[in-house]
Design an enzyme around this catalytic site. Structure first.
Site, PDB file in Angstrom:
ATOM      1  N   LEU A   6       0.825  -1.137   0.267  1.00  9.08           N
ATOM      2  CA  LEU A   6      -0.054  -0.051   0.043  1.00  9.08           C
ATOM      3  C   LEU A   6       0.935   1.341  -0.013  1.00  9.08           C
ATOM      4  CD1 LEU A   6      -2.868  -1.176   2.627  1.00  9.08           C
ATOM      5  CD2 LEU A   6      -2.596  -1.527   0.074  1.00  9.08           C
ATOM      6  N   ALA A   8      -0.264   4.512  -1.316  1.00  9.66           N
ATOM      7  CA  ALA A   8      -1.037   5.439  -2.131  1.00  9.66           C
ATOM      8  C   ALA A   8      -1.372   6.614  -0.971  1.00  9.66           C
ATOM      9  CB  ALA A   8      -2.134   4.872  -2.557  1.00  9.66           C
ATOM     10  N   GLY A   9      -0.885   6.545   0.066  1.00 13.72           N
ATOM     11  CA  GLY A   9      -0.956   7.456   1.223  1.00 13.72           C
ATOM     12  C   GLY A   9      -0.747   8.809   0.968  1.00 13.72           C
ATOM     13  N   GLY A  83      -9.440   4.503   2.449  1.00  8.49           N
ATOM     14  CA  GLY A  83      -9.235   3.281   3.451  1.00  8.49           C
ATOM     15  C   GLY A  83      -8.224   2.190   2.834  1.00  8.49           C
ATOM     16  N   THR A  84      -7.945   1.228   3.815  1.00  5.05           N
ATOM     17  CA  THR A  84      -7.067   0.230   3.365  1.00  5.05           C
ATOM     18  C   THR A  84      -7.803  -0.709   2.509  1.00  5.05           C
ATOM     19  OG1 THR A  84      -7.373  -0.713   5.665  1.00  5.05           O
ATOM     20  CG2 THR A  84      -5.330   0.569   5.220  1.00  5.05           C
ATOM     21  N   GLY A 135      -4.715  -0.658  16.894  1.00  2.37           N
ATOM     22  CA  GLY A 135      -5.592  -1.682  16.673  1.00  2.37           C
ATOM     23  C   GLY A 135      -4.825  -3.052  17.517  1.00  2.37           C
ATOM     24  N   HIS A 308      28.779  25.826   4.257  1.00  3.23           N
ATOM     25  CA  HIS A 308      29.868  26.429   4.917  1.00  3.23           C
ATOM     26  C   HIS A 308      29.296  26.951   6.359  1.00  3.23           C
ATOM     27  CE1 HIS A 308      30.850  27.944   0.772  1.00  3.23           C
ATOM     28  NE2 HIS A 308      29.743  28.086   0.473  1.00  3.23           N
TER      29      HIS A 308
END
Length: 394
Positions: A6, A8-9, A83-84, A135, A308
């Site tokens: 995954l 795409a975040g 969402g995932t 979770g 520098h």
């Protein structure tokens, strides 16, 4: 087995670093963040990678093409951040058989990913000091019985580390109900799998969820510390390299320079003369660390210049950043409290006693600028000569 990564975040918590490039392409050692996940999957035996891309996804395609270390790479596009489970569903047309899913912004112990693949169906887990932010897995007789999201009273401290192996049947279970935020989450798919199969929790020894700039710095620290000494570039006889220092072909280390490993100097980068580099530092491709400059435990992004009489400590610079002569970064509070950084408009603890600054692409400081610990320079932000900056400039 296929592995869905995954990637795409949008990376809103890690801005400004992700304002001008995809979060998965931010540097960790000698490659982008997402490559660390891809390498873990390939080492574990994945025979095909499916990268779910979205925000600035063309950067990922251009970098990896259709193969990574001999393993075919396919792409799926997630046009909306929903969402995932929605992200994995975008890859469903490519899937055939059991499949793994790994978050592209996670830093995984490769050995544990191999164990995850072998134990399928399975979920990668981690013992967290504070499980309430994750979770939390409830287990019985060596199998997962439930996933409790961010509980006030967690059933234990074994948390979801964002990597799974699903049975083939799960491909048809991806269209789950939306949450109150309008997202479809992979944990809902996992609960269906738990009802139908014995899901093994595989405990990981090393895991990091890279969502903030200080976590990108930590991922770099961990990766650079794994490198063995290798000197392929042009190093002056009057320079000193101590410990595990990697100087890539095409890099230059000039006279009077001291580099204490672990450190990585990438192709096209120049260090010195008379520079001091230490503490798990990455000098990325084309970057310059010049005369009488000290860099400690930092990421100096591609084509950036600290040329520098400057000090840069525990900091992350994006691409094409220019620090004027005499720019000094503070990385420690007088009260020894953890340094705070702005995340999505709020000051948040980094959890680090030492942390310097974050600079987005194309930021620039005037000569003799002083930057306080926890300051962020946005994309293209500038300071004036002699300025002291105690708060962010976007």
């Amino acid at each position: 087995m296929q592995a869905v990564v995954l990637a795409a975040g949008e990376g809103t918590r890690i801005r400004p670093l992700s304002r001008t490039q995809a979060k998965p392409m931010l540097p960790v050692g000698d490659g982008p963040l997402v490559e660390r996940t891809m390498a873990s999957a390939v080492d574990a035996g994945a025979d095909e990678l499916v990268l779910v891309v979205g925000y600035e996804g063309d950067d990922v395609r251009e970098h990896f093409g259709d193969s990574y270390r001999g393993t075919p790479v396919k792409y799926a596009e997630q046009t909306e951040q929903r969402g995932t489970a929605h992200a994995v569903k975008a890859a469903a047309d490519h899937l055939d058989g059991p499949f793994a899913v790994l978050n592209g912004d996670g830093y995984f112990d490769p050995t544990s990913v191999q164990e995850l693949f072998d134990a399928r169906p399975a979920i990668l887990s981690y013992r967290a000091d504070d499980p309430t932010a994750y979770g939390v897995l409830d287990t019985e007789d060596g199998a997962v019985t439930d996933v409790v999201e961010k509980p006030d009273d967690p059933p234990g401290n074994l948390v979801n580390a964002g990597a799974y192996v699903f049975p083939e049947e799960a491909t048809g279970w991806l269209d789950v109900p939306e949450t109150e935020r309008g997202e479809k989450e992979l944990t809902d798919v996992l609960e269906r799998v738990i009802d139908e199969f014995a899901v093994t929790p595989v405990e990981v020894d090393e895991w990091l969820d890279v969502g903030h700039p200080w976590e990108l710095l930590e991922a770099n620290e961990r990766y650079v510390a794994t490198l063995d000494r290798r000197v392929d570039g042009d190093v002056s006889d009057d320079a000193t390299l101590e410990g595990d220092v990697v100087v890539e072909d095409g890099a230059t280390v000039k006279a009077g320079t001291l580099i204490e490993g672990p450190a990585l100097v990438r192709e096209g980068a120049t260090v010195g003369p008379n520079a001091y580099v230490r503490g798990a530092t990455l000098i990325d491709e084309g970057a310059t660390v010049g005369n009488a400059v000290e860099v400690k435990n930092s990421i100096v992004g591609k084509d950036s210049s600290v040329a520098h009489l400057s000090y840069l400590g525990d900091s992350v610079l994006g691409r094409n950043v220019n620090f004027g002569a005499g720019t000094v970064v503070a990385n420690l509070r007088h009260d020894d409290a953890d340094v705070k950084l702005t995340t999505k408009g709020e000051r948040v603890s980094t959890g680090r006693r030492k942390f310097g600054v974050v600079a987005g692409d194309d930021a620039a400081t005037g000569i003799d600028t002083s930057l306080n610990a926890g300051v962020t320079l946005g994309v293209g932000a500038t300071t004036t000569p002699g300025e002291t900056l105690t708060r962010d400039r976007w």
